[in-house]
Structures are given as C-alpha cells and as structure tokens.
Write a protein that holds these residues in place. Structure first.
Motif, short mmCIF file in Angstrom:
data_model
loop_
_atom_site.label_atom_id
_atom_site.label_comp_id
_atom_site.label_asym_id
_atom_site.label_seq_id
_atom_site.Cartn_x
_atom_site.Cartn_y
_atom_site.Cartn_z
N ALA A 1 16.79 24.61 -90.38
CA ALA A 1 16.11 25.44 -91.32
C ALA A 1 15.85 26.84 -91.04
CB ALA A 1 14.63 24.69 -91.45
N THR A 2 15.72 27.18 -89.76
CA THR A 2 15.60 28.56 -89.51
C THR A 2 16.71 29.65 -90.00
OG1 THR A 2 14.54 27.98 -87.56
CG2 THR A 2 14.83 30.28 -87.72
N ALA A 3 17.87 28.98 -90.22
CA ALA A 3 19.15 29.97 -90.58
C ALA A 3 18.98 30.30 -91.92
CB ALA A 3 20.31 29.05 -90.48
N HIS A 4 18.16 29.37 -92.95
CA HIS A 4 18.00 29.95 -94.44
C HIS A 4 17.04 30.98 -94.31
CE1 HIS A 4 20.05 26.10 -95.85
NE2 HIS A 4 19.34 25.86 -94.66
N ILE A 5 16.08 31.27 -93.51
CA ILE A 5 15.29 32.54 -93.77
C ILE A 5 16.12 33.77 -93.17
CG2 ILE A 5 12.98 31.23 -93.52
CD1 ILE A 5 12.70 32.37 -90.50
N PHE A 6 16.91 33.50 -92.51
CA PHE A 6 17.69 34.75 -92.04
C PHE A 6 18.70 35.22 -93.04
CE2 PHE A 6 17.00 32.95 -87.42
CZ PHE A 6 16.28 33.90 -87.21
N LEU A 7 19.11 34.09 -93.78
CA LEU A 7 20.07 34.58 -95.04
C LEU A 7 19.12 35.56 -95.95
CD1 LEU A 7 22.36 31.47 -95.23
CD2 LEU A 7 23.05 33.80 -94.62
N ILE A 8 18.12 34.89 -96.39
CA ILE A 8 17.24 35.61 -97.05
C ILE A 8 16.88 36.97 -96.81
CG2 ILE A 8 14.89 35.59 -98.41
CD1 ILE A 8 14.84 32.36 -98.03
N SER A 9 16.69 37.25 -95.42
CA SER A 9 16.58 38.26 -94.85
C SER A 9 17.69 39.40 -95.05
CB SER A 9 16.11 38.44 -93.19
OG SER A 9 14.97 37.75 -92.94
N ALA A 10 18.67 38.89 -95.03
CA ALA A 10 20.03 39.76 -94.98
C ALA A 10 20.00 40.14 -96.57
CB ALA A 10 21.36 38.95 -94.97
N ALA A 11 19.79 39.42 -97.69
CA ALA A 11 19.80 39.73 -99.07
C ALA A 11 18.85 40.80 -99.37
CB ALA A 11 19.37 38.34 -99.73
N VAL A 12 17.58 40.68 -98.65
CA VAL A 12 16.61 41.69 -98.88
C VAL A 12 17.07 43.11 -98.26
CG1 VAL A 12 14.18 42.35 -98.09
CG2 VAL A 12 14.78 39.89 -98.84
N ALA A 13 17.62 43.12 -96.92
CA ALA A 13 18.06 43.98 -96.25
C ALA A 13 19.21 44.82 -97.15
CB ALA A 13 18.54 43.79 -95.04
N VAL A 14 19.65 44.37 -98.08
CA VAL A 14 20.78 44.96 -98.89
C VAL A 14 20.18 45.87 -99.92
CG1 VAL A 14 22.39 44.53 -100.91
CG2 VAL A 14 22.51 42.97 -98.93
N VAL A 15 18.85 45.56 -100.27
CA VAL A 15 18.19 46.66 -100.97
C VAL A 15 18.01 47.96 -100.17
CG1 VAL A 15 15.86 47.02 -101.92
CG2 VAL A 15 16.84 44.78 -102.36
N GLY A 16 17.48 47.97 -98.79
CA GLY A 16 17.55 48.82 -98.25
C GLY A 16 19.00 49.68 -97.91
N VAL A 17 19.85 48.93 -98.09
CA VAL A 17 21.23 49.75 -97.91
C VAL A 17 21.28 50.56 -99.06
CG1 VAL A 17 23.61 49.57 -98.16
CG2 VAL A 17 22.29 47.86 -96.65
N ILE A 18 20.97 50.06 -100.46
CA ILE A 18 21.27 50.74 -101.64
C ILE A 18 20.45 51.88 -101.69
CG2 ILE A 18 20.88 50.52 -104.13
CD1 ILE A 18 21.55 47.51 -104.04
N ALA A 19 19.08 51.70 -101.09
CA ALA A 19 18.01 52.80 -101.29
C ALA A 19 18.60 53.96 -100.15
CB ALA A 19 16.71 52.35 -100.73
N ALA A 20 19.11 53.71 -99.17
CA ALA A 20 19.61 54.67 -98.10
C ALA A 20 20.57 55.34 -98.66
CB ALA A 20 19.99 53.70 -96.99
N LEU A 21 21.60 54.48 -99.40
CA LEU A 21 22.75 55.37 -99.88
C LEU A 21 22.37 56.14 -101.16
CD1 LEU A 21 25.13 52.33 -100.29
CD2 LEU A 21 25.57 54.33 -98.84
#
Length: 528
Positions: free
Chosen positions: A479-499
């Motif tokens: 089950a833990t893998a699913h929360i890491f995938l959500i974390s990856a999706a959230v981190a994409v927002v950080g990429v957009i803001a940084a760009l």
C-alpha cells in the motif's frame, strides 16, 4: 531583549567577518540540529511507540501531523517577532518551549497525551526552524550564503541519518525504552541554549509602532486545522457527502477567507500579501508547498514501510534510510558551493524539483518484497532533489526582500513549506489508512474497518498471531507505493512553479540597494 557583548553591525547592512559568522553559526546549527533530530529520532521508533500504546494508523499520522501543524501555525508569528525583538532571545525562548514539549512527550501515557504533547513541542520547533533561517539571512549576504550551506547540509545529514539510527537503537535497547526518543533531545537543546548565549551577538532592532497580527495567525491555524481533521476522518468515520463534511469544509474555507481579509487590511500581517504576490516569492511559495507535501508526506512513511511492510527492526530501518540522507547532504553542499560561484539559483531549483519527481516515481514501484537496492537508489534520488530545492527556495525569497521584511518573508516561505508538509502527511496518511483498512480486512476475511485482532493494534506486530503478522507485512508493504505515486504527482506542481521563476542573480549585500528597496515598496508587483 538586548544582546550582550560586542555586536556585529548587521543593522547597517555590513556583513560579519568569516570568523564571526562561524562563531555565530555554532549555536544556530546546534539549535537547528535539535529541531530536526526531534522528528528524525522518532521516525523509525514511531511504529513501535504507537504499537506499544495500542494506537491506530490514524493516530500514527496525527502524532506527526500535530507537530507539523503547530510548527506551521506559529512560524509566521515567530518570523514577525524576529522583525520586532532580539532574534537571539527569541531562539532561546523557542528552545525552552521545545524542551518542555519533549519532556511532556516522553511522559505520555497514551496516544492522546502524546499527540497533545507533540503539538506543544511543535511550537518550539516552528520557532527554531524559522528563526535560524532569519538570523543566518541577517548576518550573511545571499551570494555568500551558498558557501555556508555545506554546514547546514552537514547538520541536516547528521540529524537525518543519525536520528533514525539513534531512535532505532533506543527502542531496541531494553533498558532505555521509547520514551528516551523524546528525552534525548533535551541535553542537546540545553547545550544549544548555552552556546547561543556565548557566541551569538546581534543588535536589537525594535519597532515600537508595530503589532503582531495574532488574529490573522489564529484564523489561519484554525482554518487549516479544521480541514486537516476533516481529511483524517473523511471516507472512514463519515462520508464525502455528509453533513460533517459540509460543516467542516465550510468552516475551514470561511476561516481562511477571513484570514485573507484580515491579512489584507492590517498594517503588519503575519503573511505579508504585498510580498507574497510578487512573482519570485509567489512561485517559490507554490514550489515550497508542493515540495513540502511530497517530501514530508513521503518520507514520514518510509520508516513504517521498512518496519511494518518489510519486518526490519527500528535500527535496521534507520540504516536503510541512509541513502536519502546522503543524497540531501551531497546535493545541498555541492549545489550551495556552485550557487555561490555563479550567483544563479533557478537552474538548481528546477533540477531539484525534477529530480524529486523521478525519485518518488521510483519509490512508487516498490512493494513488500522489492529489492533493497532499488528502494535505496530511489531514496537517494529523492534526497538529491530535496537538497537542491529546500534551502534554495528560501534563498530565492530572501534575495527579493529588504532587510526589514526578512523575518516575515523567510517565515512565510517556511510556513507554506511546513503547511505543505502538514497537508501531505495528513492526506497521505488518510489515504494509506483507508487502503490498509480495506486490504487488511480483505486479507483477513473480516468486516471492513476492523484493522486489529481483539484489543491489539495492527501496528503492534509482536502481539499478533503469525498469520496475521504476515498479512500486515504484505498489506503495508504494497500500500505504501500508492502514497509515493501521489507524492510524485504533487511534486510536478513544484516543477512547473520552478520553471516559471525569473532568472535570479543573488545580491552580495545584506540589504537591498536603496533603489531596489524603493521599487519593491512602491510597486509590489515589480518582480512579476
């Protein structure tokens, strides 16, 4: 609150000499160390602590969330106080609060007491995290700050690597017990208090005409708290479409709307809107929010993954987190040096946020029997991303504001990063709890919602029958893998803001040049 001894002339914008900086940093780094280790020393021990107190997965999450929440809520207040009173005295006050919270946590008799004590401890942690950043910014120009990031990186590495190891050893040694996970920070905090008293020399710059906006801070804290409580219980205790959801979400939104109204009207808001609406601070805050959600939300559950999902001891779990911490240390040190040489910070923030996404995608592939080499490599990549983003986002904001607003601006970005972490831990913890409940019920062929056997918590592995323990390992590991995938999706927002950040050239002075300060004061959107 006057500082004693010879005072460096930071109020005039003149930086300290290298030797003075190192002396001042000694106490500050100890204070930062004790704030960080208070969380990391508990990370690997928490599954055993909650198990021994017979707590639930939701309570596990709230032991972490309570600390993050109070630290987040009080960060803007600490930052504003730093613009009004002696920073050294404020750091020492935060240490005293931290020590009291640590003692209360260590003496807790059940999970409810532990959550309350950790919430009180979070007030001190919030002060230490915010004020150390403020003081460092007040004595070191942005361009030179990168060369000292190696010291910050070393402290982060020792705290983040040594903390889990120390926590694991404490709970694995029978004559100590888990309570020493909280007591162990007390002597370090006392030492930090004494070193600060001796080494840190700062002038008091008091502005008697200014008041702290406690109303705004209270509204923000109340609004966020209600929404986080809702996240923890929705889809478990009550449904998404229910009167409880409508009441809690409605109240949270109204309180936050009132907070924005108050912040827009008061003369000295705890979250200064005139600063956060500028392009660089706004984008840095969005990136910090995303990085905080991904970083805190993902990392908090790694210790649980190794112990509950893989069956390792707390000490072994601490050792297994070393790749992530090594990545933080190396990347923060190397990127800090390179930023000081070039004066450019945006490329490292962009690279860091992208690296964070890749790392969490890697962690999103793990299950209860994944190769530890794969897990370790993914954790190292996450650590590299954290090391390149966390401090540099604060640096980008500090570079864009005058010295008089340094405390509020630094606290604002720290506030939103901690807010992201609080939301991340709460949301991901709720997702994990709901998934584990359903999967464990299916594996054990019991009605949904029964995640324990009799009066024994599913987290108390030693007290479970062997067949139930095996099911718990498998369910948590997968089950833990699913929360890491959500974390990856959230981190994409950080990429957009940084760009979207403007190219940033770090200044070489403590304060903004007069012409730049006038531009910021008269045109709050000049940085857009």
């Amino acid at each position: 609150m006057k500082a004693e001894g010879i005072e460096a002339d930071t109020s005039s914008g003149q930086p300290m000499a290298h030797r003075e900086v190192l002396e001042s940093l000694s106490g500050l780094l100890l204070a930062l160390f004790v704030a960080m280790i208070s969380s990391t020393v508990v990370s690997t021990a928490l599954p055993l602590i909650i198990g021994s107190l017979n707590g639930t997965q939701t309570q596990y999450t709230w032991v972490v969330t309570a600390t993050l929440l109070t630290a987040t809520a009080t960060t803007p207040i600490w930052g504003k106080l730093a613009d009004l009173f002696n920073k050294k005295s404020l750091v020492q006050v935060a240490i005293v609060i931290f020590v009291a919270g640590s003692m209360l946590s260590g003496f807790s008799q059940d999970t409810e007491q532990l959550i309350a004590a950790r919430a009180f401890q979070g007030i001190g942690i919030g002060g230490l995290q915010a004020l150390v950043q403020v003081v460092i910014a007040a004595i070191i120009p942005p361009r030179e700050r990168g060369r000292y990031n190696g010291y910050l990186g070393a402290v982060m590495a020792v705290a983040t690597v040594g903390g889990p190891l120390l926590g694991g050893l404490i709970v694995d040694v029978s004559w100590l017990g888990w309570r020493w996970c909280f007591f162990v920070g007390v002597p370090i905090a006392v030492l930090a208090f004494a070193v600060l008293q001796r080494t840190l020399k700062l002038p008091t710059v008091r502005r008697d005409d200014v008041r702290v906006d406690y109303l705004g801070a209270g509204l923000i804290a109340a609004g966020v708290s209600i929404l986080l409580v809702w996240v923890s219980f929705v889809d478990n205790t009550f449904g998404w479409l229910s009167w409880q959801t409508a009441t809690m979400v409605g109240a949270g939104v109204v309180l936050l709307a009132l907070a924005v109204l108050v912040e827009s009207r008061v003369s000295e808001p705890v979250v200064p809107l005139r600063i956060v609406v500028q392009r660089t601070p706004a984008l840095a805050i969005i990136a910090s929010l995303a990085v905080g959600m991904a970083m805190f939300g993902g990392a908090v559950f790694l210790g649980q993954y190794f112990q509950i999902g893989r069956g390792y001891s707390p000490t072994e779990a601490g050792l297994l987190t070393i790749p992530m911490m090594a990545g933080v240390f190396v990347s923060s040190t190397v990127s800090g040096r390179m930023i000081s040489r070039s004066g450019s910070v945006k490329p490292y923030i962009v690279a860091g946020t992208m690296t964070l996404v890749v790392g969490f995608l890697g962690l999103g592939t793990v299950d209860h029997d994944s190769s530890l080499w794969i897990v370790g490599f993914a954790m190292a990549v996450v650590g590299i991303g954290v090391g390149m983003t966390m401090q540099n986002l604060v640096l980008a904001v500090q570079n864009s504001v005058p010295l008089r607003d340094l405390g509020a601006a630094s606290a604002s970005v720290t506030f939103f990063r901690s807010l992201g972490g609080t939301i991340g831990v709460s949301v991901l913890g709720a997702v994990l709890a709901n998934r584990v409940t359903a999967d464990l019920a299916a594996a054990l062929h019991v009605p949904a919602g029964q995640e324990s056997t009799g009066d024994v918590s599913a987290l108390n592995l030693e007290a479970l029958p062997p067949e139930v323990r095996t099911a718990v390992h498998t369910v948590y590991g997968d089950a833990t893998a699913h929360i890491f995938l959500i974390s990856a999706a959230v981190a994409v927002v950080g990429v957009i803001a940084a760009l979207l950040l403007k190219p940033i050239t770090l200044r070489t002075t403590i304060d903004l040049e007069k012409k730049d300060e006038d531009t910021v004061a008269t045109d709050p959107v000049a940085d857009r």
